[in-house]
Design a protein around this motif. Structure first.
Motif, PDB file in Angstrom:
ATOM      1  N   ALA A 192      -2.651 -74.485 -87.240  1.00 57.63           N
ATOM      2  CA  ALA A 192      -2.634 -76.159 -86.808  1.00 57.63           C
ATOM      3  C   ALA A 192      -1.318 -76.507 -86.534  1.00 57.63           C
ATOM      4  O   ALA A 192      -0.487 -76.441 -87.238  1.00 57.63           O
ATOM      5  CB  ALA A 192      -3.611 -76.801 -87.787  1.00 57.63           C
ATOM      6  N   LEU A 193      -1.163 -77.402 -85.467  1.00 55.51           N
ATOM      7  CA  LEU A 193      -0.156 -78.167 -85.169  1.00 55.51           C
ATOM      8  C   LEU A 193       0.017 -79.608 -85.815  1.00 55.51           C
ATOM      9  O   LEU A 193      -1.374 -80.321 -85.517  1.00 55.51           O
ATOM     10  CB  LEU A 193       0.478 -78.117 -83.903  1.00 55.51           C
ATOM     11  CG  LEU A 193       1.010 -76.748 -83.237  1.00 55.51           C
ATOM     12  CD1 LEU A 193       0.851 -76.930 -81.561  1.00 55.51           C
ATOM     13  CD2 LEU A 193       2.170 -76.328 -83.574  1.00 55.51           C
ATOM     14  N   ALA A 216       0.870 -81.315 -81.446  1.00 54.91           N
ATOM     15  CA  ALA A 216      -0.275 -80.829 -80.514  1.00 54.91           C
ATOM     16  C   ALA A 216      -0.586 -81.713 -79.216  1.00 54.91           C
ATOM     17  O   ALA A 216      -0.880 -81.071 -78.160  1.00 54.91           O
ATOM     18  CB  ALA A 216      -1.607 -81.181 -81.297  1.00 54.91           C
ATOM     19  N   GLU A 217      -0.219 -82.910 -79.224  1.00 62.05           N
ATOM     20  CA  GLU A 217      -0.467 -83.749 -77.909  1.00 62.05           C
ATOM     21  C   GLU A 217       0.760 -83.178 -76.862  1.00 62.05           C
ATOM     22  O   GLU A 217       0.284 -83.187 -75.590  1.00 62.05           O
ATOM     23  CB  GLU A 217      -0.044 -85.218 -78.184  1.00 62.05           C
ATOM     24  CG  GLU A 217      -0.088 -85.942 -77.084  1.00 62.05           C
ATOM     25  CD  GLU A 217      -0.095 -87.505 -77.320  1.00 62.05           C
ATOM     26  OE1 GLU A 217      -0.029 -88.523 -76.535  1.00 62.05           O
ATOM     27  OE2 GLU A 217       0.299 -87.901 -78.601  1.00 62.05           O
ATOM     28  N   TYR A 277       1.921 -80.135 -76.725  1.00 61.84           N
ATOM     29  CA  TYR A 277       1.719 -78.566 -76.431  1.00 61.84           C
ATOM     30  C   TYR A 277       0.372 -78.801 -75.672  1.00 61.84           C
ATOM     31  O   TYR A 277       0.122 -77.691 -74.971  1.00 61.84           O
ATOM     32  CB  TYR A 277       1.360 -77.851 -77.654  1.00 61.84           C
ATOM     33  CG  TYR A 277       1.653 -76.621 -77.668  1.00 61.84           C
ATOM     34  CD1 TYR A 277       2.665 -76.088 -77.074  1.00 61.84           C
ATOM     35  CD2 TYR A 277       0.918 -75.751 -78.538  1.00 61.84           C
ATOM     36  CE1 TYR A 277       3.204 -74.593 -77.075  1.00 61.84           C
ATOM     37  CE2 TYR A 277       1.066 -74.270 -78.716  1.00 61.84           C
ATOM     38  CZ  TYR A 277       2.060 -73.776 -77.789  1.00 61.84           C
ATOM     39  OH  TYR A 277       2.255 -72.418 -77.733  1.00 61.84           O
ATOM     40  N   ASN A 305      -2.491 -78.579 -77.020  1.00 62.54           N
ATOM     41  CA  ASN A 305      -3.518 -77.716 -77.860  1.00 62.54           C
ATOM     42  C   ASN A 305      -3.339 -77.905 -79.347  1.00 62.54           C
ATOM     43  O   ASN A 305      -2.140 -78.096 -79.727  1.00 62.54           O
ATOM     44  CB  ASN A 305      -3.212 -76.284 -77.451  1.00 62.54           C
ATOM     45  CG  ASN A 305      -4.180 -75.241 -77.820  1.00 62.54           C
ATOM     46  OD1 ASN A 305      -4.449 -75.149 -79.283  1.00 62.54           O
ATOM     47  ND2 ASN A 305      -4.824 -74.712 -76.760  1.00 62.54           N
ATOM     48  N   PRO A 306      -4.346 -77.939 -80.122  1.00 66.90           N
ATOM     49  CA  PRO A 306      -4.072 -78.517 -81.328  1.00 66.90           C
ATOM     50  C   PRO A 306      -3.475 -77.272 -82.361  1.00 66.90           C
ATOM     51  O   PRO A 306      -3.097 -77.360 -83.499  1.00 66.90           O
ATOM     52  CB  PRO A 306      -5.403 -78.807 -81.906  1.00 66.90           C
ATOM     53  CG  PRO A 306      -6.282 -78.154 -81.068  1.00 66.90           C
ATOM     54  CD  PRO A 306      -5.720 -78.012 -79.787  1.00 66.90           C
ATOM     55  N   HIS A 307      -3.175 -75.945 -81.810  1.00 70.06           N
ATOM     56  CA  HIS A 307      -2.914 -74.916 -82.419  1.00 70.06           C
ATOM     57  C   HIS A 307      -1.860 -74.093 -81.913  1.00 70.06           C
ATOM     58  O   HIS A 307      -1.716 -74.097 -80.590  1.00 70.06           O
ATOM     59  CB  HIS A 307      -4.042 -74.015 -82.675  1.00 70.06           C
ATOM     60  CG  HIS A 307      -5.247 -74.441 -83.455  1.00 70.06           C
ATOM     61  ND1 HIS A 307      -6.253 -75.258 -83.055  1.00 70.06           N
ATOM     62  CD2 HIS A 307      -5.319 -74.390 -85.001  1.00 70.06           C
ATOM     63  CE1 HIS A 307      -7.084 -75.448 -83.800  1.00 70.06           C
ATOM     64  NE2 HIS A 307      -6.551 -75.071 -85.256  1.00 70.06           N
TER      65      HIS A 307
END
Length: 405
Positions: free
Chosen positions: A256-257, A262-263, A265, A267-269
């Protein structure tokens, strides 16, 4: 002012393949330069590639890596006989460093040694192309080691070398020698250049996470209180006898980020790969993995892969607006190549990354490889990634442009 040129070829004969690449990049009779970076598939003889490069470019440092396919201006190729090169001219604005014996436990010290070599050769370095062995190293510690000497403001981009997804041996070229556990770096000190780096993967985490219950550095010994490989392969519905080559295409692990990362990237991971396992079930992870880390299995989402690629390229072209693309270095996870996509989809992905960075339909000097991992900034920090497409565009303000080769 640094000048870049590139070419790629598919040819069984290693000597002829290198000659064709250098002549296509620089022109017959003018192949000498200051650095030749070589990416080549495992069907080639790396010592022969290095020898021919040194013959045709006697002034150059020769730096290379094994990979599972290449991407050049000419497009993508993933046979056993692919070679791609990037040549660089401008010796006073380049520094080259190399070390051998890089493993998980030596990653920080060896990377710091690279940093010291680079700084001694040219203290004006602002960015570093870094390539290391793709098996059994701690990539977080590689970043930390380089930054301990060069500082976190120096952008690190590059890749880790690969075999054909077996996790057995990968190779690095340094001048006339071929290694299995080496790392090399090229530092750039051209004040007219900036580098834009981004990475994207498009996978989704699924199910409940596994928890690291015992680890040492980048070695995961237990997951959920049991031997790590046993737990991992059971969750993948594979036997414990499975190899890394079996798990890499389907076994991306997600961490998990933080929400802000995450925003950025999209993606949340962030994803990780397992490139080696020991007989006792210990897994060799790509980065430091402390006890308590939660790891999710993932699935690829093809629509998201394409959408995230388009989002990344839109962001990069906006950041590069008004500046010339002097060269592009590119690292792609080998699991995003022929092991994951059919040829049509793969070529469409490459087209979507190259077209936005082209000028009047001409792709800039471009050197890409399918390897085991990628380095690109995230949240303003040097970061290691797996299973991504990572693009590194070297840009120059239009007032300082030179025509690309």
């Amino acid at each position: 002012m640094l000048e870049f040129a590139s070419a790629s070829a598919r040819m069984v004969n290693s000597r002829r393949a290198m000659a064709e690449c250098l002549e296509a990049a620089l022109g017959e009779g003018t192949t000498d330069c200051d650095v030749v970076v070589v990416y080549a598939s495992l069907g080639h003889d790396y010592a022969t590639l290095a020898d021919e490069a040194r013959r045709l470019a006697p002034s150059a440092r020769i730096l290379g890596s094994s990979c599972c396919g290449v991407v050049g201006r000419e497009g993508v190729s993933e046979s056993m006989h692919d070679v791609a090169v990037m040549t660089i001219r401008g010796a006073d604005q380049i520094a080259v460093a190399a070390v051998d014996g890089i493993f998980g436990e030596t990653s920080f010290d060896k990377a710091a040694e690279l940093g010291r070599q680079l700084r001694q050769a040219n203290p004006g370095i602002t960015m570093v192309l870094f390539l290391a062995s793709g098996i059994d190293i701690d990539d977080d510690q590689c970043i930390a080691g380089l930054e301990s000497v060069l500082g976190p403001e120096v952008t690190i981009f590059g890749a880790t070398s690969a075999d054909t997804m077996k996790g057995i041996a990968s190779y690095q070229i340094v001048d006339s020698e071929v290694f299995e556990h080496a790392a090399w770096a090229v530092g750039f000190a051209d004040p007219s250049l900036d580098v834009i780096t981004q990475a994207t993967h498009g996978f989704l985490a699924v199910g409940e996470p596994m928890v690291v219950t015992k680890s040492e550095g980048n070695r995961i010994i237990e997951l959920d209180g049991r031997p790590a490989w046993t737990t991992y392969t059971e969750r993948l519905a594979m036997p414990a006898t499975a190899t890394c080559g079996d798990t890499i295409p389907v076994g991306a692990l997600a961490e998990a980020l933080a929400p802000d990362l995450a925003e950025e990237y999209g993606n949340p991971h962030i994803l990780r790969v397992v490139t080696r396992r020991d007989d006792d079930g210990t897994m060799h992870y790509a980065t430091t993995c402390p006890v308590g880390t939660e790891l999710w299995l993932t699935v690829r989402d093809e629509d998201r892969i394409f959408a995230d690629m388009d989002r990344m390229m839109a962001s990069m072209t906006e950041e590069a607006a008004g500046r010339q693309i002097a060269a592009v270095f590119h690292a792609d996870c080998l699991a995003r190549g022929r092991f994951m996509f059919d040829r049509v989809m793969k070529e469409e992905l490459v087209s979507r990354m190259q077209y936005p960075l082209s000028a009047d339909g001409v792709v800039p000097p471009w050197l890409g490889m399918y390897g085991f991992g990628e380095f690109a900034r995230l949240g303003g920090a040097n970061t290691y990634h797996n299973y991504t497409t990572a693009i590194y565009a070297l840009v120059r303000s239009t007032a300082d442009t030179v025509e690309p080769s």
